[in-house]
Write a protein that holds these residues in place. Structure first.
Motif, mmCIF file in Angstrom:
data_model
loop_
_atom_site.group_PDB
_atom_site.id
_atom_site.type_symbol
_atom_site.label_atom_id
_atom_site.label_comp_id
_atom_site.label_asym_id
_atom_site.label_seq_id
_atom_site.Cartn_x
_atom_site.Cartn_y
_atom_site.Cartn_z
ATOM 1 N N ILE A 5 24.080 -41.455 -30.251
ATOM 2 C CA ILE A 5 22.559 -41.678 -30.174
ATOM 3 C C ILE A 5 22.341 -41.514 -28.399
ATOM 4 O O ILE A 5 23.211 -41.891 -27.711
ATOM 5 C CB ILE A 5 22.203 -43.167 -30.317
ATOM 6 N N GLY A 6 21.285 -40.792 -28.536
ATOM 7 C CA GLY A 6 20.729 -40.680 -27.024
ATOM 8 C C GLY A 6 19.410 -41.374 -26.966
ATOM 9 O O GLY A 6 18.476 -41.225 -27.721
ATOM 10 N N VAL A 7 19.194 -42.147 -25.884
ATOM 11 C CA VAL A 7 17.887 -42.884 -25.756
ATOM 12 C C VAL A 7 17.219 -42.479 -24.370
ATOM 13 O O VAL A 7 18.235 -42.208 -23.365
ATOM 14 C CB VAL A 7 18.232 -44.351 -25.731
ATOM 15 N N ASP A 8 16.016 -42.325 -24.226
ATOM 16 C CA ASP A 8 15.535 -42.088 -22.964
ATOM 17 C C ASP A 8 14.193 -42.945 -22.802
ATOM 18 O O ASP A 8 13.353 -43.060 -23.673
ATOM 19 C CB ASP A 8 15.014 -40.253 -22.907
ATOM 20 N N ILE A 9 14.115 -43.543 -21.569
ATOM 21 C CA ILE A 9 12.980 -44.427 -21.204
ATOM 22 C C ILE A 9 12.138 -43.738 -20.270
ATOM 23 O O ILE A 9 12.438 -43.386 -19.053
ATOM 24 C CB ILE A 9 13.315 -45.519 -20.628
ATOM 25 N N GLY A 10 11.027 -43.018 -20.861
ATOM 26 C CA GLY A 10 9.853 -42.356 -20.214
ATOM 27 C C GLY A 10 8.823 -43.208 -19.704
ATOM 28 O O GLY A 10 8.820 -44.249 -19.834
ATOM 29 N N THR A 11 8.169 -42.280 -18.731
ATOM 30 C CA THR A 11 6.872 -43.095 -18.222
ATOM 31 C C THR A 11 5.937 -43.589 -19.494
ATOM 32 O O THR A 11 5.270 -44.747 -19.097
ATOM 33 C CB THR A 11 6.239 -42.096 -17.259
ATOM 34 N N GLY A 12 5.705 -43.010 -20.337
ATOM 35 C CA GLY A 12 4.875 -43.239 -21.469
ATOM 36 C C GLY A 12 5.425 -43.620 -22.692
ATOM 37 O O GLY A 12 4.573 -44.131 -23.582
ATOM 38 N N SER A 13 6.831 -43.701 -22.849
ATOM 39 C CA SER A 13 7.427 -43.978 -24.328
ATOM 40 C C SER A 13 8.954 -44.090 -24.024
ATOM 41 O O SER A 13 9.519 -43.531 -23.194
ATOM 42 C CB SER A 13 7.045 -43.051 -25.245
ATOM 43 N N HIS A 33 4.672 -46.958 -24.224
ATOM 44 C CA HIS A 33 4.104 -48.026 -23.220
ATOM 45 C C HIS A 33 3.569 -47.228 -22.145
ATOM 46 O O HIS A 33 3.285 -46.014 -22.266
ATOM 47 C CB HIS A 33 5.312 -48.720 -22.732
ATOM 48 N N ALA A 34 3.002 -47.972 -20.954
ATOM 49 C CA ALA A 34 2.378 -47.369 -20.187
ATOM 50 C C ALA A 34 2.695 -48.272 -18.819
ATOM 51 O O ALA A 34 2.818 -49.424 -18.800
ATOM 52 C CB ALA A 34 0.768 -47.319 -20.479
ATOM 53 N N PRO A 35 2.905 -47.464 -17.715
ATOM 54 C CA PRO A 35 2.944 -48.346 -16.371
ATOM 55 C C PRO A 35 1.745 -49.117 -15.950
ATOM 56 O O PRO A 35 0.666 -48.906 -16.354
ATOM 57 C CB PRO A 35 3.160 -47.103 -15.514
ATOM 58 N N SER A 36 1.852 -50.195 -15.317
ATOM 59 C CA SER A 36 0.754 -51.052 -14.835
ATOM 60 C C SER A 36 0.676 -50.541 -13.458
ATOM 61 O O SER A 36 1.381 -49.951 -12.420
ATOM 62 C CB SER A 36 1.152 -52.533 -14.625
ATOM 63 N N LEU A 37 -0.708 -50.515 -13.054
ATOM 64 C CA LEU A 37 -1.095 -49.871 -11.647
ATOM 65 C C LEU A 37 -2.113 -51.064 -11.020
ATOM 66 O O LEU A 37 -3.117 -50.977 -10.940
ATOM 67 C CB LEU A 37 -2.099 -48.612 -11.928
ATOM 68 N N PRO A 38 -1.522 -51.959 -10.549
ATOM 69 C CA PRO A 38 -1.945 -53.231 -9.836
ATOM 70 C C PRO A 38 -2.979 -52.992 -8.885
ATOM 71 O O PRO A 38 -3.736 -53.926 -8.560
ATOM 72 C CB PRO A 38 -1.152 -54.338 -9.934
ATOM 73 N N ARG A 39 -2.461 -52.071 -7.895
ATOM 74 C CA ARG A 39 -3.075 -51.784 -6.813
ATOM 75 C C ARG A 39 -3.043 -50.202 -6.688
ATOM 76 O O ARG A 39 -2.341 -49.610 -7.051
ATOM 77 C CB ARG A 39 -2.554 -52.394 -5.525
#
Length: 481
Positions: A5-13, A33-39
């Motif tokens: 099994i290979g898993v990848d945590i990307g910026t969007g998923s 998922h999506a990153p938070s852009l608080p500032r």
């Protein structure tokens, strides 16, 4: 039959693949998922929810029967500071798209010397470097700073959750400038003590090394069998390059994703101002890399801006627009820019708009602007023996064709472009000795070749593109500040 099994945590998923030992993908799982852009200039993620939480869900969705190893790759380099029980002190700070550490970059460069950093670390300090981000964390925390805390990138945080081991692969460590010596391929402990005295450092490993096994509590959450071997993994772009056979000097991967990323394998380490020299995936290897700050994220922004029209519709309309987008030029600096501009205050510019331009023109101009940025970077790299195009942006063919036309390069597009998770699966198989170390699962699908009919148009477009940034830079900086 055995599986990996290979898993990848990307910026969007987050994506996971279950593969046979000959590279056949038998199951895939995904969570968005999506990153938070608080500032402005900040980009963050919640490591417990977006990293570990998503990995738990995708692993639980896959059948873990007869799985002989698992490997995790991830977006990076990122940094999250935790206590010894892996509880994050604050949200994780993302890679070069987070530009909050500009002050720390300047201070550390002044302290150690720009020339010395370039020579020892293989690149200038930039928003991509982890050292200034850690220095920012110390400044922000003040007296609450704990130098003995652990700190992780995305994939190593998950490895710690799975195994309890605190490790960092050599490639990711080589992006922790100025704390890693690219020539010795080891921590630069003297510089660590000068910049962040007492900072605890993880154990260094190579991406294909087995670093531990799945603990009982992690097994209960993920469905993996307790004791399943876990291989170190690395930053997603390098895992993706590995997945498509970019392993020999002169090979270059061009990744079409949320950002455009470039990885070229080197025969020997070399320092090139404006690019990043790093340790590679295989033991003792080196690579030259570059990355744009935004690419696929701009196309997502455009789709949202046009009311969420199906992307296939936008793509069809863009394909009908002639080369040059009928006088529209776009600078894709929507989150500043990394290579080759290195300007966190750069911003997106759309020039030449008229009332006859529509959404198809905007998408084509976006692709063409990104392609001009690709050409700028490839010109700094110099000739490559072989360019392999990967990532979700290769689907449909329009984007890759525009890049070939603008940059004048041939690109091999593999049959399997599922991404870094596929490279992780191969690293898992190699790491536990289930397949030989030189195993290559990639198969070519087609080659994108430059269209000579567009050469004159794109030569003019590229000249305009390269003049537009310096012509607008001062005004854009004033706006950005």
């Amino acid at each position: 039959m055995s599986f990996v099994i290979g898993v990848d945590i990307g910026t969007g998923s987050t994506k996971a693949v279950r593969c046979t030992l000959d590279g056949e993908v038998v199951a895939v799982a995904r969570r968005d998922h999506a990153p938070s852009l608080p500032r402005p200039g900040w980009a963050e993620m919640d490591p417990e929810r977006d990293w570990w939480g998503d990995v738990v869900e995708v692993l639980a969705e896959l059948d873990s029967t007869d799985v002989v190893a698992v490997c995790v790759s991830g977006l990076g380099p990122c940094v999250v500071q935790t206590d010894v029980d892996l509880r994050p002190r604050r949200p994780a700070i993302l890679y070069g798209v987070d530009t909050r550490s500009t002050r720390e970059i300047a201070e550390i460069t002044e302290q150690l010397g720009a020339g010395a950093i370039l020579e020892r670390c293989g690149k200038d300090l930039s928003s991509q470097a982890i050292g200034p981000k850690l220095a920012w964390l110390k400044r922000d925390a003040g007296e609450a700073w704990r130098p003995q805390d652990r700190w992780f990138s995305a994939h190593t945080y998950v490895v710690a959750q799975l195994t309890g081991e605190w490790v960092l692969d050599h490639h990711t460590a080589s992006q922790c400038d100025p704390f890693y010596d690219i020539h010795r391929q080891d921590w630069a402990t003297d510089w660590v003590e000068q910049v962040l005295p007492g900072l605890a450092l993880p154990r260094l490993v190579w991406p294909s090394e087995q670093v531990g096994t799945v603990r009982r509590d992690a097994a209960a959450q993920t469905g993996l069998a307790e004791g399943t071997p876990v291989v170190a993994g690395t930053v997603d772009a390098w895992a993706e390059a590995f997945s498509v056979g970019v392993r020999h000097p002169g090979d270059l991967m061009l990744m079409y994703g949320s950002t455009m990323f470039f990885v070229q394998v080197l025969a020997t380490p070399t320092s090139v101002r404006g690019l990043w020299t790093t340790s590679g995936v295989e033991r003792g290897s080196h690579t030259l890399a570059a990355g744009m700050a935004t690419s696929g994220t701009v196309t997502t922004w455009l789709q949202d801006l046009t009311g969420g029209v199906p992307f296939e519709t936008l793509l069809r309309e863009a394909a009908a627009v002639p080369a040059g987008s009928e006088g529209l030029v776009l600078l894709p600096y929507f989150s500043g820019e990394r290579t080759p501009v290195y300007d966190p205050l750069a911003r997106g510019v759309i020039a030449g708009l008229t009332l006859r331009h529509g959404r198809g023109h905007l998408l084509r101009a976006t692709y063409e602007g990104i392609a001009c940025g690709v050409r700028q970077i490839l010109d700094v790299f110099g000739p490559a023996e072989r360019i392999v195009a990967v990532g979700g942006g290769t689907q449909g063919g329009l984007w890759t064709q525009i890049v070939s036309d603008v940059a004048g390069v041939r690109q091999v597009v593999p049959q399997q472009t599922i991404g870094a998770s596929y490279g992780g699966a191969l690293l898992a198989a190699i790491g536990v000795g289930a397949v030989p170390p030189d195993t290559d699962w990639t198969r070519p699908d087609h080659v994108a070749v430059p269209d000579p009919a567009t050469a004159a148009t794109y030569r003019t477009l590229f000249e305009t593109y390269t003049e537009l940034y310096p012509a607008t830079r001062d005004l854009i900086h004033r706006i950005a500040q």
